[in-house]
Scaffold this motif. Structure first.
Motif, PDB file in Angstrom:
ATOM      1  N   THR A  70      42.580  91.668  21.822  1.00 13.91           N
ATOM      2  CA  THR A  70      41.275  91.895  21.495  1.00 13.91           C
ATOM      3  C   THR A  70      40.851  92.411  20.220  1.00 13.91           C
ATOM      4  O   THR A  70      41.803  93.255  19.904  1.00 13.91           O
ATOM      5  CB  THR A  70      40.389  92.672  22.638  1.00 13.91           C
ATOM      6  OG1 THR A  70      40.892  94.006  22.548  1.00 13.91           O
ATOM      7  CG2 THR A  70      40.375  92.015  23.863  1.00 13.91           C
ATOM      8  N   TYR A  96      43.678  90.751  16.285  1.00 14.38           N
ATOM      9  CA  TYR A  96      43.580  90.887  17.750  1.00 14.38           C
ATOM     10  C   TYR A  96      44.806  91.317  18.297  1.00 14.38           C
ATOM     11  O   TYR A  96      44.758  91.596  19.646  1.00 14.38           O
ATOM     12  CB  TYR A  96      43.456  89.345  18.153  1.00 14.38           C
ATOM     13  CG  TYR A  96      42.189  88.782  17.937  1.00 14.38           C
ATOM     14  CD1 TYR A  96      41.140  88.784  18.769  1.00 14.38           C
ATOM     15  CD2 TYR A  96      42.062  87.822  16.778  1.00 14.38           C
ATOM     16  CE1 TYR A  96      39.965  88.118  18.445  1.00 14.38           C
ATOM     17  CE2 TYR A  96      40.910  87.328  16.361  1.00 14.38           C
ATOM     18  CZ  TYR A  96      39.709  87.427  17.406  1.00 14.38           C
ATOM     19  OH  TYR A  96      38.603  86.966  16.919  1.00 14.38           O
ATOM     20  N   GLU A 111      36.394  91.975  21.636  1.00 12.39           N
ATOM     21  CA  GLU A 111      36.092  90.526  21.776  1.00 12.39           C
ATOM     22  C   GLU A 111      37.668  89.963  21.884  1.00 12.39           C
ATOM     23  O   GLU A 111      38.492  90.001  20.989  1.00 12.39           O
ATOM     24  CB  GLU A 111      35.552  89.780  20.745  1.00 12.39           C
ATOM     25  CG  GLU A 111      33.998  90.152  20.696  1.00 12.39           C
ATOM     26  CD  GLU A 111      33.276  89.529  21.991  1.00 12.39           C
ATOM     27  OE1 GLU A 111      33.443  88.415  22.530  1.00 12.39           O
ATOM     28  OE2 GLU A 111      32.437  90.418  22.522  1.00 12.39           O
ATOM     29  N   PRO A 112      37.927  88.969  22.869  1.00 12.09           N
ATOM     30  CA  PRO A 112      39.029  88.807  23.058  1.00 12.09           C
ATOM     31  C   PRO A 112      39.557  87.387  22.075  1.00 12.09           C
ATOM     32  O   PRO A 112      38.322  86.748  21.500  1.00 12.09           O
ATOM     33  CB  PRO A 112      39.250  88.089  24.555  1.00 12.09           C
ATOM     34  CG  PRO A 112      37.872  87.844  24.898  1.00 12.09           C
ATOM     35  CD  PRO A 112      36.989  88.799  24.139  1.00 12.09           C
TER      36      PRO A 112
END
Length: 642
Positions: free
Chosen positions: A491, A336, A496-497
């Motif tokens: 993300t 992320y 997608e976070p």
């Protein structure tokens, strides 16, 4: 809009930098000498005029020192780095000369402060204090020896830093010894013609390897290499530094160097440093031993014969525990945190928090192609308030740690604050710890810019007591842990976070080990304090003794951590300041709204009462102004105990 313009840097080619450094520094040093001579020979004038003249000298000297210190650590051309070291020596030598000049001191000692405003009176008090601490009141032979010592310490400090900066070491491992590491990291480390992979002691190599590599022997070898950077060359250098600092302190009337150094810090005395170290070590002891017992239990599942957790195993088994028991896999977490997104998120978060806007300047020269420049403006009115440079990735000959460097000290109606953030971060996916480090160090840069609009250069930017300067940066780390903040830029490859539930588990997992981390920090603090007090003949033996006393991880034979401990120069006997500041940072953060870290009623008050004043007030007063009470140990103690 401000009519001040940022410093114009030369094109990155080495010869242009050599000429620029030489010419601008020579002109500034000449201006400082001329200004000092004029102060000594001119008829006495109003105190405010004398202070203004001194401010110009301070600006000139500070600019030379700042350019020298920055470019000695970051410029890719060794010739420029050497020239920058020489220029820094010249600036420090001239500052020492001024501090020992009895005629110059007499000018300030004779000033009437009656008509000065509060900031100007504070400046005069600081100038007189600096003269006293420089040794201006000592006999002429003593002043000569003081100058000799200070000039030699400058050279030794540069030699110490250069040995560390250019002393990267490496181990060579077989490809199968990289098992456990992320695939993208493995792909970035191909085998050479001998079929071996070089793993360096630089952070982007060392930290992931020591955290994820399954091979215990290789982890140990890499840690030994890291703890022998600067060894044995820096041992003699350190002995001379410690001896000269002790002699200097005694010539100035102090029992020890820590007594001299602590006088101008919040802590006040050398003895108080030792007391604080033991206080933190005692407070951290129970949680430290609890968590080390967890590590040992897990280690024994792999190695039943193990009697204790070695320092080379600590990071690895802490990661195993977090993954297996706390459901936090750092290799998942790092997916992320792509560097480019993190950098953009850092600017967005700090811009929103402090009311700032950043404009990338691809049209201004930088010293290396990987450096990025930004103009910083107030969002409310578009006023240009400074310029920053981000030099965030490792390269040969560059500073090995993470720090903010001043390029220009901001002075109202004279110059805009400019600074550089120098780190050694990966260019791809980042560990969350790297993200925290980036937020921390950027906090210093924010302090430099927001606080860099004082009338007097003495108070510009990060000019508070040295044991407070880490507190604002340590507090800013909290924004790198907040789920809502992280979701704004963290993300994965699909966009997608990061899930809030994962962040919550990360925070809980981060609490694991904080006790033994605090004990390790007190080991480092004890090194910086006791080595200055004692200058022991056997640096290695004393290191091992202090590690046994304060750390819960044993000494690794064959190593000499102080030889590569760069803070022994810049921080001297004051490494305790990191933990002292953390105590204050926890207290500062307690005033923020935990449900909305961007609550403008708090963040703007924090900006205006803690950061914007620079060094115009004592740190304890700044904190009391923000909190409405004196700072306390309570928030830190509660955090450590939970």
């Amino acid at each position: 809009m401000s009519d001040l313009t940022p410093l114009s840097l030369p094109e990155p080619e080495g010869r242009a930098y050599l000429a620029w450094l030489t010419d601008t520094s020579a002109a500034a040093l000449d201006a400082a000498r001329t200004g000092a001579d004029r102060l000594k020979t001119a008829a006495p004038g109003p105190a405010g005029d004398v202070l203004s003249a001194w401010n110009n000298i301070d600006i000139a000297l500070g600019g030379v020192a700042a350019r020298g210190e920055l470019f000695s650590e970051v410029h890719p051309d060794p010739a420029v780095r050497e020239q920058a070291d020489a220029i820094s020596q010249q600036a420090r030598s001239l500052a020492t000369q001024f501090g020992l000049d009895t005629e110059l001191y007499a000018v300030f000692a004779g000033l009437d402060a009656a008509d000065l405003d509060a900031d100007s009176r504070r400046l005069l008090e600081r100038v007189l204090r600096s003269f006293r601490r420089s040794g201006v009141a000592t006999a002429e032979p003593t002043r000569a020896r003081i100058k000799e010592i200070r000039d030699r310490l400058t050279v030794l400090g540069q030699q110490f830093a250069k040995t560390i900066r250019e002393g990267t070491r490496a181990i060579r491992v077989r490809p199968e010894q990289m098992a456990g590491l992320p695939q993208d990291w493995i792909d970035a480390h191909p085998a050479d013609e001998q079929g071996l992979v070089s793993i360096t002691t630089d952070y982007p190599d060392a930290l992931p390897f020591r955290t994820f590599a399954h091979d215990a022997a290789a982890r140990r070898d890499l840690l030994v290499a890291s703890l022998t950077v600067g060894y044995p060359d820096n041992v003699a250098v350190l002995h001379e530094i410690f001896a000269l600092r002790a002699e200097l302190a005694q010539l100035l009337g102090y029992a020890t160097w820590p007594d001299y150094d602590a006088e101008v810090k919040m802590i006040g005395s050398g003895e108080a440093i030792a007391t604080f170290i033991d206080k933190i070590a005692d407070a951290a002891d129970a949680p430290a031993r609890r968590d080390v017992a967890v590590l040992l239990e897990r280690l024994r599942r792999d190695h039943p014969e193990a009697e204790r957790v070695e320092s080379s195993d600590a990071a690895y088994y802490a990661e195993v525990h977090r993954r297996e028991e706390l459901d936090v896999d750092a290799q998942v977490v790092r997916t992320y945190f792509d560097f480019a997104k993190v950098r953009a998120g850092l600017l967005a978060v700090t811009g929103r928090l402090f009311g700032l806007s950043y404009t990338a300047r691809t049209d201004v020269p930088v010293w290396h192609e990987t450096v990025t420049a930004y103009d910083v403006s107030r969002t409310a009115d578009g006023e240009l308030v400074g310029r920053i440079y981000l030099d965030l990735h490792p390269r040969e000959g560059k500073f090995k740690h993470a720090a903010q460097f001043t390029l220009v000290s901001g002075v109202a109606e004279v110059s805009l604050p400019e600074g550089a953030l120098v780190c050694n971060l990966p260019t791809g996916l980042m560990e969350h710890g790297d993200v925290v480090t980036l937020f921390h160090e950027f906090g210093h840069l924010i302090h430099h810019v927001v606080g860099g609009h004082q009338r007097w250069a003495e108070f510009s930017g990060v000019a508070t007591e040295w044991d407070f300067v880490e507190a604002p940066s340590q507090m800013l780390e909290e924004w790198a842990w907040d789920p809502a903040v992280l979701r704004s830029f963290a993300t994965d490859v699909a966009g997608e976070p990061i899930p809030a539930a994962l962040v919550a588990r990360m925070r809980a997992a981060e609490d694991f080990g904080k006790g033994y981390f605090a004990r390790t920090q007190m080991f480092y603090a004890a090194l910086s304090y006791y080595l200055h007090v004692e200058n022991p003949d056997d640096l290695v033996a004393r290191t091992a003794e202090l590690q046994a006393r304060y750390s819960l991880f044993g000494y690794l034979p064959g190593t000499c951590m102080p030889a590569g401990f760069g803070h022994l120069d810049g921080y001297g006997s004051g490494y305790y300041t990191y933990m002292w500041s953390l105590v204050i940072a926890k207290d500062l953060f307690s005033a923020f709204n935990s449900h909305d870290l961007f609550d403008v009623s708090v963040s703007s008050r924090y900006r205006d009462t803690i950061l914007a004043p620079g060094g115009t007030r004592d740190a304890a007063d700044l904190v009391e102004c923000f909190l409405g009470r004196p700072f306390s140990f309570d928030a830190y103690a509660a955090w450590l105990a939970r």
